[in-house]
Scaffold this active site. Structure first.
Site, PDB file in Angstrom:
ATOM      1  N   ASN A   9      22.283   7.323   4.004  1.00  0.00           N
ATOM      2  CA  ASN A   9      20.829   7.157   3.993  1.00  0.00           C
ATOM      3  C   ASN A   9      20.216   8.510   3.647  1.00  0.00           C
ATOM      4  OD1 ASN A   9      18.143   6.701   4.501  1.00  0.00           O
ATOM      5  ND2 ASN A   9      18.376   6.400   6.715  1.00  0.00           N
ATOM      6  N   LYS A  11      17.223   9.184   3.079  1.00  0.00           N
ATOM      7  CA  LYS A  11      15.851   9.271   3.618  1.00  0.00           C
ATOM      8  C   LYS A  11      14.900   9.816   2.533  1.00  0.00           C
ATOM      9  CE  LYS A  11      17.822   9.969   8.147  1.00  0.00           C
ATOM     10  NZ  LYS A  11      17.549  10.181   9.542  1.00  0.00           N
ATOM     11  N   HIS A  97      15.015   0.490  10.179  1.00  0.00           N
ATOM     12  CA  HIS A  97      15.455   1.812  10.638  1.00  0.00           C
ATOM     13  C   HIS A  97      14.437   2.315  11.673  1.00  0.00           C
ATOM     14  CE1 HIS A  97      16.415   6.077  10.627  1.00  0.00           C
ATOM     15  NE2 HIS A  97      17.574   5.766  10.059  1.00  0.00           N
ATOM     16  N   GLU A  99      13.114   5.046  12.055  1.00  0.00           N
ATOM     17  CA  GLU A  99      12.023   5.853  11.482  1.00  0.00           C
ATOM     18  C   GLU A  99      10.953   4.963  10.868  1.00  0.00           C
ATOM     19  OE1 GLU A  99      14.525   8.459   9.172  1.00  0.00           O
ATOM     20  OE2 GLU A  99      15.253   9.384  11.023  1.00  0.00           O
ATOM     21  N   GLU A 164      22.223   2.152  15.918  1.00  0.00           N
ATOM     22  CA  GLU A 164      21.800   3.541  15.802  1.00  0.00           C
ATOM     23  C   GLU A 164      20.955   3.922  17.012  1.00  0.00           C
ATOM     24  OE1 GLU A 164      21.839   5.065  11.548  1.00  0.00           O
ATOM     25  OE2 GLU A 164      19.913   4.120  11.830  1.00  0.00           O
ATOM     26  N   GLY A 170      19.624  12.262  13.708  1.00  0.00           N
ATOM     27  CA  GLY A 170      19.112  13.552  13.231  1.00  0.00           C
ATOM     28  C   GLY A 170      19.005  14.609  14.310  1.00  0.00           C
ATOM     29  N   SER A 210      24.071  11.021  13.831  1.00  0.00           N
ATOM     30  CA  SER A 210      24.744  12.326  13.752  1.00  0.00           C
ATOM     31  C   SER A 210      26.248  12.210  13.492  1.00  0.00           C
ATOM     32  CB  SER A 210      24.467  13.145  15.013  1.00  0.00           C
ATOM     33  OG  SER A 210      23.078  13.383  15.151  1.00  0.00           O
ATOM     34  N   GLY A 231      23.070   9.865   7.904  1.00  0.00           N
ATOM     35  CA  GLY A 231      21.858  10.483   7.372  1.00  0.00           C
ATOM     36  C   GLY A 231      22.165  11.866   6.808  1.00  0.00           C
TER      37      GLY A 231
HETATM   38  C1  PEP Z   1      20.199   7.686   9.889  1.00  0.00           C
HETATM   39  O1  PEP Z   1      19.252   8.128   9.281  1.00  0.00           O
HETATM   40  O2  PEP Z   1      20.397   6.479   9.861  1.00  0.00           O
HETATM   41  C2  PEP Z   1      21.079   8.606  10.616  1.00  0.00           C
HETATM   42  C3  PEP Z   1      22.034   8.100  11.328  1.00  0.00           C
HETATM   43  O3  PEP Z   1      20.817   9.945  10.481  1.00  0.00           O
HETATM   44  P1  PEP Z   1      21.760  11.167  10.977  1.00  0.00           P
HETATM   45  O4  PEP Z   1      23.156  10.866  10.503  1.00  0.00           O
HETATM   46  O5  PEP Z   1      21.188  12.386  10.332  1.00  0.00           O
HETATM   47  O6  PEP Z   1      21.692  11.188  12.460  1.00  0.00           O
END
Ligand code: PEP
Length: 248
Positions: A9, A11, A97, A99, A164, A170, A210, A231
């Site tokens: 992703n 983003k 998601h 976000e 998630e 993040g 992460s 991400g």
């Molecule tokens: C995401 O955006 O779905 C995500 C898991 O981000 P990150 O890996 O940066 O935590």
């Protein structure tokens, strides 16, 4: 056993030069002899879909998007439809998601409408669910996941689920393999209860939060983890590739 799906992703990151360099490097690796035994998917921002699609051609890396509208067309300024994403070469779209839920107040009912629109356009929706830190502290993680899933899952058709935990996205914080095992077993159990065991077994349940090369191996080895939604680490070709390599 089904191959694991490693989905990136991107983003709201990437201008043409950097994004095409990243896609080009991934495509070159995927066409080489050392491609890992997983399926890769990248989800760039919408303006990069066409150039990235061109670079990924014949690489085996699939293309996805990060959101779509529930309507098929019309007066929705700034939005993009599922058919437009399919037209750009997408096979998948990330929906719900945290976000999007946070920044745009998206409800699970809206997520479900988007999921159905995606399926109508022939896309596989990746439905994101997960609890906040407060909800986990209050012992409500599984209830929250269950409610989001119940309200956003379509009646039928292929979907991918991404668990998630919001507090792990993040932040550099990762759920423990024990937390992941509990959440994924719960999601698998719900899918089995609602749609039958075969459908549950056939649905990939990704972990996201992460994920990086250092922790991918232990997370991907957890029962009912069918891959990862990545991400930050998906913006570096080497790291994203190394997460794929952790599948074997
Ligand atoms: C995401 O955006 O779905 C995500 C898991 O981000 P990150 O890996 O940066 O935590």
């Amino acid at each position: 056993m089904a191959r694991k799906l490693i989905a990136g992703n991107w983003k709201m990151n990437g201008l043409l030069a950097g994004a095409t360099a990243l896609a080009g490097e991934l495509a070159a690796r995927a066409k080489g002899p050392q491609a890992p035994a997983c399926d890769f998917l990248v989800c760039p921002p919408a303006q990069l879909l066409f150039p990235v699609a061109e670079l990924l051609e014949d690489s085996g890396i699939a293309l996805g998007a990060q959101d779509c509208h529930w309507a098929q067309s019309g007066a929705h300024t700034g939005d993009i439809s599922a058919a437009m994403l399919a037209d750009a070469g997408c096979s998948h779209v990330i929906l719900g998601h945290s976000e999007r839920r946070g920044d745009h107040g998206e409800s699970s009912a809206q997520v479900k409408a988007k999921v159905e629109a995606a399926q109508l356009a022939g896309l596989i929706p990746i439905i994101c669910v997960g609890e906040t830190a407060e909800e986990r502290k209050a012992g409500q993680a599984l209830q929250v996941i269950e409610a989001q899933l119940r309200e956003s899952l379509p009646e039928a058709g292929d979907v991918v689920i991404a668990y998630e935990p919001v507090w792990a996205i993040g932040t550099g914080l990762t759920a423990t393999p024990g937390d992941v095992a509990e959440a994924h077993a719960h999601i698998h159990g719900l899918l089995a209860a609602w749609h039958g065991g075969a459908a549950a077994d056939a649905t990939a349940i990704l972990y996201g939060g992460s994920v990086k090369p250092e922790n991918a191996g232990e997370l991907l080895a957890v029962d009912h983890v069918g891959g990862a939604l990545v991400g930050g680490a998906s913006l570096k070709a080497l790291d994203f590739w190394a997460i794929g390599e952790a599948c074997s």
